[in-house]
Design a protein around this motif. Sequence first.
Motif: not given
Length: 334
Positions: A83-90, A166-173, A261-266, A192-193
């Motif tokens: 029917k639909d996906i309600y979230v986007r990356h980030g 979602s079965d956890m708090d977090g960020v859509v990656i 430090v955040k996700m994606g940092d080098n 979705i992840r």
Amino acid sequence: MCFKKRLISMISLALLIALLTGCELFPKEETLLAPPLMEPVAVSYSTVKAKRGDIVKTIRGSGNFVSIESKYMFFEARGGRLKDIYVRHGDVVKKGDLLAELYTDDLDYEIKMQELNLKKARLTYNQLKESNADKYTLQRAAIDVEIANMNLERLKKQKAETQLVSDMDGVVIYVDTRLSPGDNISVFQNIIRVADPEKLYLAYSGSNMTNFFMGAEVEVTIKDKQYKGKVISTPSSVPPDGDENLKNYVGIEVENLPEDVKMGDNAQITLILDESRDTIIVPKQAVRNYMGRKYVNVLENGLNNERDVEIGIETATEVEILEGVEEGEEIILR
């Protein structure tokens, strides 16, 4: 007679004088000089002295911070049309948030009808109870209430199976952007992840992953500051039925990780493979190899002498000499 002898003598003298006079007309021969002695050209070598010091063989690379805890979200009980996906990356999500949904056809209508049936059954039961109906009539009414409630719960469960939460708090990656409303979705299809942004580790996926082993100490550089790291996962340590994503990189846990430090940092990493202290070292270009024989050219008393050597640690620029060269000897580079 005397006159003839005198005449002959005069002619002979004249001829001798003429002969001697003619020789004066020829050019004089030049005196040949001895060739100059040539001094041999001096051979010039580019050399460097064998030095004593420390040599360290390392692997250097870079990685990115990823979440230690992440999970793919998929429909577990049933497939169907999206029917639909309600979230986007980030997007930031909370446990229980609706992420995606399947078409339910008439299920919403059936749930509404069953809610009314349950309400009707309860009214009937209450009416009978207030009119002091016999116990058997009252039991039948109670059973009708239970049946109506069970049917409602079954329909609600079916509804829940069409909703991905979602079965956890977090960020859509990750979101499968190939999907569109109306597409057929299979059971256990990753859609979705979601990852926990508070629990991070460093992921390295360079060409030297096979050199990393569990528990290995790694130096991690973040914004020009060094931190201690430890290998907590390698592709070979992931079980066959483990997360396929973990088989693509080396996981490194960093001590005292900065809060910013955040996700994606080098970050830069250095892994020490081998090291030797207070040893003889020469430039790598000085060591020759011929059919398995390793040797160097040593300048001794102005002469170029080949000398076999036994080598130890090799880096991109230097070689450790275990035997064959002493500290301070002149090594010919070219």
